[in-house]
Design a protein around this motif. Structure first.
Motif, PDB file in Angstrom:
ATOM      1  N   ILE A   1     -23.176  36.853  53.847  1.00  0.00           N
ATOM      2  CA  ILE A   1     -24.500  36.258  53.647  1.00  0.00           C
ATOM      3  C   ILE A   1     -25.549  37.355  53.627  1.00  0.00           C
ATOM      4  O   ILE A   1     -25.664  38.148  54.577  1.00  0.00           O
ATOM      5  CB  ILE A   1     -24.819  35.253  54.772  1.00  0.00           C
ATOM      6  N   TYR A   2     -26.337  37.403  52.549  1.00  0.00           N
ATOM      7  CA  TYR A   2     -27.427  38.368  52.421  1.00  0.00           C
ATOM      8  C   TYR A   2     -28.757  37.692  52.734  1.00  0.00           C
ATOM      9  O   TYR A   2     -28.877  36.463  52.667  1.00  0.00           O
ATOM     10  CB  TYR A   2     -27.466  38.962  51.009  1.00  0.00           C
ATOM     11  N   LYS A   3     -29.749  38.491  53.036  1.00  0.00           N
ATOM     12  CA  LYS A   3     -31.074  37.964  53.364  1.00  0.00           C
ATOM     13  C   LYS A   3     -31.927  37.823  52.108  1.00  0.00           C
ATOM     14  O   LYS A   3     -32.137  38.802  51.380  1.00  0.00           O
ATOM     15  CB  LYS A   3     -31.760  38.882  54.373  1.00  0.00           C
ATOM     16  N   LYS A   4     -32.388  36.610  51.855  1.00  0.00           N
ATOM     17  CA  LYS A   4     -33.343  36.269  50.780  1.00  0.00           C
ATOM     18  C   LYS A   4     -32.782  36.390  49.385  1.00  0.00           C
ATOM     19  O   LYS A   4     -32.985  35.512  48.537  1.00  0.00           O
ATOM     20  CB  LYS A   4     -34.616  37.101  50.921  1.00  0.00           C
ATOM     21  N   SER A   5     -32.080  37.486  49.060  1.00  0.00           N
ATOM     22  CA  SER A   5     -31.568  37.639  47.692  1.00  0.00           C
ATOM     23  C   SER A   5     -30.363  38.571  47.695  1.00  0.00           C
ATOM     24  O   SER A   5     -30.164  39.339  48.641  1.00  0.00           O
ATOM     25  CB  SER A   5     -32.654  38.202  46.762  1.00  0.00           C
ATOM     26  N   PHE A   6     -29.591  38.470  46.633  1.00  0.00           N
ATOM     27  CA  PHE A   6     -28.448  39.364  46.510  1.00  0.00           C
ATOM     28  C   PHE A   6     -28.937  40.774  46.208  1.00  0.00           C
ATOM     29  O   PHE A   6     -29.941  40.963  45.503  1.00  0.00           O
ATOM     30  CB  PHE A   6     -27.522  38.894  45.384  1.00  0.00           C
ATOM     31  N   PRO A   7     -28.260  41.793  46.707  1.00  0.00           N
ATOM     32  CA  PRO A   7     -28.673  43.167  46.392  1.00  0.00           C
ATOM     33  C   PRO A   7     -28.404  43.487  44.931  1.00  0.00           C
ATOM     34  O   PRO A   7     -27.551  42.865  44.293  1.00  0.00           O
ATOM     35  CB  PRO A   7     -27.794  44.008  47.329  1.00  0.00           C
ATOM     36  N   SER A   8     -29.138  44.460  44.420  1.00  0.00           N
ATOM     37  CA  SER A   8     -28.934  44.855  43.023  1.00  0.00           C
ATOM     38  C   SER A   8     -27.616  45.607  42.892  1.00  0.00           C
ATOM     39  O   SER A   8     -27.113  46.199  43.846  1.00  0.00           O
ATOM     40  CB  SER A   8     -30.093  45.757  42.572  1.00  0.00           C
TER      41      SER A   8
ATOM     42  N   SER B   1     -29.376  33.456  52.396  1.00  0.00           N
ATOM     43  CA  SER B   1     -30.209  32.580  53.215  1.00  0.00           C
ATOM     44  C   SER B   1     -31.536  33.274  53.477  1.00  0.00           C
ATOM     45  O   SER B   1     -31.663  34.493  53.313  1.00  0.00           O
ATOM     46  CB  SER B   1     -29.522  32.239  54.541  1.00  0.00           C
ATOM     47  N   GLU B   2     -32.531  32.519  53.900  1.00  0.00           N
ATOM     48  CA  GLU B   2     -33.865  33.065  54.115  1.00  0.00           C
ATOM     49  C   GLU B   2     -33.869  34.099  55.235  1.00  0.00           C
ATOM     50  O   GLU B   2     -34.583  35.098  55.174  1.00  0.00           O
ATOM     51  CB  GLU B   2     -34.841  31.926  54.444  1.00  0.00           C
ATOM     52  N   SER B   3     -33.084  33.869  56.275  1.00  0.00           N
ATOM     53  CA  SER B   3     -33.076  34.768  57.426  1.00  0.00           C
ATOM     54  C   SER B   3     -31.927  35.766  57.404  1.00  0.00           C
ATOM     55  O   SER B   3     -31.944  36.755  58.144  1.00  0.00           O
ATOM     56  CB  SER B   3     -32.970  33.949  58.718  1.00  0.00           C
TER      57      SER B   3
ATOM     58  N   LYS C   1     -27.137  25.458  58.387  1.00  0.00           N
ATOM     59  CA  LYS C   1     -26.378  24.215  58.250  1.00  0.00           C
ATOM     60  C   LYS C   1     -25.834  24.038  56.838  1.00  0.00           C
ATOM     61  O   LYS C   1     -24.657  23.687  56.645  1.00  0.00           O
ATOM     62  CB  LYS C   1     -27.268  23.031  58.629  1.00  0.00           C
ATOM     63  N   ASP C   2     -26.670  24.296  55.837  1.00  0.00           N
ATOM     64  CA  ASP C   2     -26.253  24.101  54.446  1.00  0.00           C
ATOM     65  C   ASP C   2     -25.148  25.077  54.048  1.00  0.00           C
ATOM     66  O   ASP C   2     -24.189  24.706  53.360  1.00  0.00           O
ATOM     67  CB  ASP C   2     -27.451  24.252  53.511  1.00  0.00           C
ATOM     68  N   LEU C   3     -25.288  26.343  54.483  1.00  0.00           N
ATOM     69  CA  LEU C   3     -24.276  27.331  54.133  1.00  0.00           C
ATOM     70  C   LEU C   3     -22.952  27.035  54.821  1.00  0.00           C
ATOM     71  O   LEU C   3     -21.887  27.240  54.235  1.00  0.00           O
ATOM     72  CB  LEU C   3     -24.762  28.737  54.515  1.00  0.00           C
ATOM     73  N   PHE C   4     -23.013  26.553  56.071  1.00  0.00           N
ATOM     74  CA  PHE C   4     -21.767  26.235  56.769  1.00  0.00           C
ATOM     75  C   PHE C   4     -21.055  25.070  56.083  1.00  0.00           C
ATOM     76  O   PHE C   4     -19.824  25.068  55.951  1.00  0.00           O
ATOM     77  CB  PHE C   4     -22.044  25.881  58.229  1.00  0.00           C
ATOM     78  N   GLN C   5     -21.825  24.078  55.621  1.00  0.00           N
ATOM     79  CA  GLN C   5     -21.228  22.942  54.904  1.00  0.00           C
ATOM     80  C   GLN C   5     -20.589  23.412  53.601  1.00  0.00           C
ATOM     81  O   GLN C   5     -19.506  22.956  53.224  1.00  0.00           O
ATOM     82  CB  GLN C   5     -22.294  21.886  54.630  1.00  0.00           C
ATOM     83  N   LYS C   6     -21.270  24.349  52.934  1.00  0.00           N
ATOM     84  CA  LYS C   6     -20.722  24.893  51.696  1.00  0.00           C
ATOM     85  C   LYS C   6     -19.435  25.655  51.970  1.00  0.00           C
ATOM     86  O   LYS C   6     -18.452  25.541  51.223  1.00  0.00           O
ATOM     87  CB  LYS C   6     -21.762  25.811  51.038  1.00  0.00           C
TER      88      LYS C   6
END
Length: 299
Positions: free
Chosen positions: A258-265, A281-283, A288-293
């Motif tokens: 999981i990366y913060k805010k955006s994927f790295p270039s 994810s934002e942080s 919760k959403d990522l764990f469900q995914k």
């Protein structure tokens, strides 16, 4: 063995004495007490309840002769100078230390010294005696010194210094005895209902761990004479979270990163583990959403 002062062999007990004077080995040394006032009090109370002095001595690790003397009122004095705080006051501090640690708010040595100084200051004011602790220059209040702390540790062997582990309020709330017992009761019921004891491949444990992208400022090896030690870093303070799972039979599932805010270039997934799931994810933490995914699409 022969004694230089006797015409016959010296008794065995003479040869077994620990004979030392300034390290030269000529005068027997005396072993002073190696027990706390609390231990002796517990032993005396046990004898009062019907236990024999011999059994109480072994149970609470106190000398039997000293115990019987105290019971008979023959051993009332203590060796050496009395402590700045009384036995009851020091025992009360020990109970306070244990209680604060149980509540998740352990106290530090400086706080303990300040508490001891405050108790000693009140005691000196009440009894009209001179204080044995020095005053702190910033506050003018009495504070116990290092010598007192060293003695306190010896007198209270159940207290030890440890590096504290940060524990959030949410984790502390879920770490109570009742919550833990409830979880394992539910866990056992699920294992029994679905007969999972014989299916270790169906039982998984998952957890997440974060890795900071900032350079670790630890000690490194460099040639002598170099003062500054520059080291290249990513230039960011972001973090990456890894969500990992392993089965009871020891097999792992490909991780979720999981990366913060955006994927790295760039090709961030290149040379990564096979079947790895990448998310944002934002942080930068699992939510919760990522764990469900992860549970529905990856697990």
């Amino acid at each position: 063995p022969f004694s230089p002062f006797l015409s016959h062999p010296a008794p065995v007990w003479i040869m077994e004495l620990n004979l030392t004077v300034n390290g030269l080995g000529t005068t027997p040394t005396k072993a002073y007490k190696r027990y706390t006032a609390s231990q002796m009090k517990q032993a005396i109370d046990a004898v009062a309840e019907g236990i024999t002095p011999n059994k109480a001595s072994k149970k609470f690790n106190v000398p039997r002769k000293t115990l019987t003397d105290k019971i008979q009122g023959l051993h009332t004095s203590s060796h050496g100078r009395s402590t700045a705080l009384g036995y009851e006051e020091e025992d009360a501090l020990e109970e306070y230390i244990k209680q604060m640690a149980k509540w998740g708010h352990p106290i530090s040595v400086p706080i303990l010294k300040s508490l001891a100084g405050e108790i000693h200051e009140r005691k000196c004011t009440k009894e009209g005696t001179n204080p044995r602790f020095t005053s702190k220059t910033t506050t003018g209040r009495l504070v116990a010194g290092r010598k007192w702390w060293r003695g306190y540790k010896k007198r209270h062997p159940n207290i030890a210094q440890r590096a504290q582990d940060p524990l959030s309020r949410e984790r502390a709330k879920m770490s109570s005895q009742s919550v833990i017992e409830s979880f394992f009761a539910m866990y056992k019921e699920i294992l029994d209902t679905h007969q999972l004891h014989k299916k270790p491949h169906c039982v998984h444990n998952c957890d997440e761990t974060g890795i900071s992208m900032e350079m670790n400022r630890g000690r490194v090896l460099v040639p002598k004479g170099i003062r500054g030690v520059p080291s290249k870093s990513s230039g960011t303070k972001d973090r990456v979270t890894f969500h990992l799972a392993i089965s009871a039979e020891g097999k792992t599932i490909a991780p979720m990163i999981i990366y913060k805010k955006s994927f790295p270039s760039g090709a961030y997934s290149q040379n990564g583990p096979d079947n790895t799931m990448y998310a944002v994810s934002e942080s930068g933490f699992m939510d919760k959403d990522l764990f469900q995914k992860w549970f529905c699409d990856h697990y």
